[in-house]
Scaffold this motif. Structure first.
Motif, mmCIF file in Angstrom:
data_model
loop_
_atom_site.group_PDB
_atom_site.id
_atom_site.type_symbol
_atom_site.label_atom_id
_atom_site.label_comp_id
_atom_site.label_asym_id
_atom_site.label_seq_id
_atom_site.Cartn_x
_atom_site.Cartn_y
_atom_site.Cartn_z
ATOM 1 N N ILE A 1 -1.961 -2.428 -10.500
ATOM 2 C CA ILE A 1 -0.560 -2.366 -10.108
ATOM 3 C C ILE A 1 0.043 -3.767 -10.116
ATOM 4 O O ILE A 1 -0.592 -4.731 -9.696
ATOM 5 C CB ILE A 1 -0.408 -1.689 -8.722
ATOM 6 C CG1 ILE A 1 1.072 -1.482 -8.364
ATOM 7 C CG2 ILE A 1 -1.156 -2.430 -7.644
ATOM 8 C CD1 ILE A 1 1.294 -0.520 -7.198
ATOM 9 N N ASN A 2 1.238 -3.865 -10.659
ATOM 10 C CA ASN A 2 2.032 -5.090 -10.638
ATOM 11 C C ASN A 2 3.221 -4.878 -9.707
ATOM 12 O O ASN A 2 3.966 -3.895 -9.860
ATOM 13 C CB ASN A 2 2.570 -5.434 -12.023
ATOM 14 C CG ASN A 2 1.523 -5.880 -13.024
ATOM 15 O OD1 ASN A 2 1.850 -6.178 -14.163
ATOM 16 N ND2 ASN A 2 0.255 -5.925 -12.634
ATOM 17 N N TYR A 3 3.403 -5.778 -8.762
ATOM 18 C CA TYR A 3 4.546 -5.724 -7.861
ATOM 19 C C TYR A 3 5.615 -6.673 -8.402
ATOM 20 O O TYR A 3 5.392 -7.881 -8.500
ATOM 21 C CB TYR A 3 4.122 -6.126 -6.450
ATOM 22 C CG TYR A 3 3.060 -5.213 -5.875
ATOM 23 C CD1 TYR A 3 3.402 -3.986 -5.318
ATOM 24 C CD2 TYR A 3 1.712 -5.569 -5.918
ATOM 25 C CE1 TYR A 3 2.434 -3.140 -4.796
ATOM 26 C CE2 TYR A 3 0.733 -4.729 -5.400
ATOM 27 C CZ TYR A 3 1.097 -3.520 -4.844
ATOM 28 O OH TYR A 3 0.137 -2.679 -4.331
ATOM 29 N N LEU B 1 2.847 4.725 -14.073
ATOM 30 C CA LEU B 1 3.967 5.063 -13.206
ATOM 31 C C LEU B 1 4.794 3.802 -12.998
ATOM 32 O O LEU B 1 4.249 2.735 -12.676
ATOM 33 C CB LEU B 1 3.485 5.595 -11.859
ATOM 34 C CG LEU B 1 3.183 7.094 -11.784
ATOM 35 C CD1 LEU B 1 2.423 7.409 -10.510
ATOM 36 C CD2 LEU B 1 4.467 7.903 -11.841
ATOM 37 N N GLU B 2 6.107 3.937 -13.187
ATOM 38 C CA GLU B 2 7.012 2.838 -12.925
ATOM 39 C C GLU B 2 7.969 3.249 -11.824
ATOM 40 O O GLU B 2 8.509 4.355 -11.835
ATOM 41 C CB GLU B 2 7.808 2.460 -14.171
ATOM 42 C CG GLU B 2 8.771 1.289 -13.919
ATOM 43 C CD GLU B 2 9.640 0.954 -15.121
ATOM 44 O OE1 GLU B 2 10.102 -0.197 -15.214
ATOM 45 O OE2 GLU B 2 9.855 1.860 -15.960
ATOM 46 N N THR C 1 0.817 -1.211 0.000
ATOM 47 C CA THR C 1 0.000 0.000 0.000
ATOM 48 C C THR C 1 0.858 1.272 0.000
ATOM 49 O O THR C 1 0.376 2.337 -0.374
ATOM 50 C CB THR C 1 -0.965 0.018 1.197
ATOM 51 O OG1 THR C 1 -0.218 -0.011 2.412
ATOM 52 C CG2 THR C 1 -1.897 -1.173 1.150
ATOM 53 N N SER C 2 2.128 1.162 0.404
ATOM 54 C CA SER C 2 3.015 2.325 0.315
ATOM 55 C C SER C 2 3.238 2.723 -1.142
ATOM 56 O O SER C 2 3.287 3.912 -1.470
ATOM 57 C CB SER C 2 4.355 2.025 0.994
ATOM 58 O OG SER C 2 4.207 1.837 2.379
ATOM 59 N N TYR C 3 3.378 1.727 -2.021
ATOM 60 C CA TYR C 3 3.507 2.039 -3.446
ATOM 61 C C TYR C 3 2.275 2.768 -3.953
ATOM 62 O O TYR C 3 2.373 3.716 -4.746
ATOM 63 C CB TYR C 3 3.705 0.759 -4.259
ATOM 64 C CG TYR C 3 4.989 0.019 -3.995
ATOM 65 C CD1 TYR C 3 6.221 0.559 -4.342
ATOM 66 C CD2 TYR C 3 4.980 -1.235 -3.405
ATOM 67 C CE1 TYR C 3 7.400 -0.123 -4.108
ATOM 68 C CE2 TYR C 3 6.151 -1.935 -3.160
ATOM 69 C CZ TYR C 3 7.363 -1.378 -3.516
ATOM 70 O OH TYR C 3 8.531 -2.059 -3.290
ATOM 71 N N PHE D 1 7.896 -1.840 -9.433
ATOM 72 C CA PHE D 1 6.456 -1.891 -9.656
ATOM 73 C C PHE D 1 6.084 -1.084 -10.887
ATOM 74 O O PHE D 1 6.810 -0.196 -11.332
ATOM 75 C CB PHE D 1 5.668 -1.372 -8.442
ATOM 76 C CG PHE D 1 5.571 0.132 -8.350
ATOM 77 C CD1 PHE D 1 4.516 0.835 -8.926
ATOM 78 C CD2 PHE D 1 6.540 0.859 -7.677
ATOM 79 C CE1 PHE D 1 4.440 2.219 -8.845
ATOM 80 C CE2 PHE D 1 6.464 2.240 -7.586
ATOM 81 C CZ PHE D 1 5.414 2.925 -8.187
ATOM 82 N N ILE D 2 4.928 -1.439 -11.459
ATOM 83 C CA ILE D 2 4.306 -0.664 -12.532
ATOM 84 C C ILE D 2 2.845 -0.472 -12.152
ATOM 85 O O ILE D 2 2.179 -1.423 -11.733
ATOM 86 C CB ILE D 2 4.375 -1.362 -13.896
ATOM 87 C CG1 ILE D 2 5.838 -1.556 -14.343
ATOM 88 C CG2 ILE D 2 3.623 -0.563 -14.965
ATOM 89 C CD1 ILE D 2 5.976 -2.387 -15.614
ATOM 90 N N ALA D 3 2.341 0.754 -12.269
ATOM 91 C CA ALA D 3 0.949 1.043 -11.977
ATOM 92 C C ALA D 3 0.306 1.729 -13.173
ATOM 93 O O ALA D 3 0.955 2.499 -13.884
ATOM 94 C CB ALA D 3 0.828 1.929 -10.743
#
Length: 238
Positions: free
Chosen positions: A198-200, A223-224, A176-178, A233-235
């Protein structure tokens, strides 16, 4: 109560003052916090949560998609539902739904998880550990969080240093910080998304510098987060 749509676990929460934006509506980050909380509570109730640590196993969130139809307000009582939605290959799926007090659907989310050995970081097959009635490998959901690929024009970046408050029980940046970083970056641009994927991809640790890169693809924004040459991560937001 009888749970709708074959969900297996439910809890009620009240939206607190610390969970809302200045407009009084719950933030995506706080909503994601609640999803994480009810996932743990469900897992703990069925002995496939924190007790897995005793056998050197750990849950890792791999992908998450959230769709919000209406943001709850400060003081609202909301009910969250969750349940296992089968497994495919190495992924175990978990779905969420959020109701208001009138049983109106406020949000839905789907997540995919990996089960890792906490020492070797080797991925475990979920059906070897998890209750088959929740994560049946012969069943899989039609809605699965997608694997994201960045498109669009690069528009800018920001550097964030990982702080103690960003970390989870494993001393990695909490998922959740991301989302909080993404939400804050976009808010500075006047963008307040109702849908987030979002991909972690990798862990990041205390003291590391995470570079956020922003890409604009018209109706989709990406956003990467990278640490050096490593993508963490990628969102994507709509």
């Amino acid at each position: 109560m009888n749970l709708p749509e074959d969900f297996q676990f439910s809890r009620e929460f009240e939206v607190g003052s610390f969970q809302v934006h200045p407009n009084g509506r719950i933030s995506l980050t706080s909503l994601a916090d609640l999803l994480q909380e009810i996932a743990w509570r469900h897992a703990d109730s069925g002995d496939f949560g924190r007790n897995l640590l005793d056998t050197q196993q750990m849950w890792v969130l791999s992908r998450l998609e959230i769709s919000v139809f209406e943001f709850a307000k400060w003081g609202d009582k909301i009910r969250l539902f969750t349940g296992g939605r089968g497994a495919e290959k190495l992924f175990a799926f978990r779905e969420f739904m959020v109701w208001d007090q009138d049983q109106k659907v406020l949000a839905r989310a789907m997540s995919s998880w990996l089960l890792l050995n906490s020492e070797t970081k080797r991925i475990q097959r979920p059906e070897q550990v998890l209750p088959a009635k929740l994560f049946d490998p012969t069943k899989k959901p039609d809605w699965q969080p997608e694997k994201l690929r960045i498109t669009g024009e690069w528009k800018g970046k920001e550097e964030i240093q990982v702080r103690h408050s960003d970390l989870d029980l494993y001393n990695h940046v909490n998922n959740t910080s991301y989302i909080r970083w993404v939400e804050n970056f976009l808010a500075d641009l006047g963008i307040f998304p109702t849908q987030l994927s979002i991909n972690y991809l990798a862990e990041s640790l205390a003291g590391e510098i995470v570079e956020l890169s922003f890409y604009d693809a018209e109706n989709e924004k990406f956003l990467e987060g990278t640490v050096g040459s490593k993508s963490v991560f990628i969102a994507k937001v709509d």
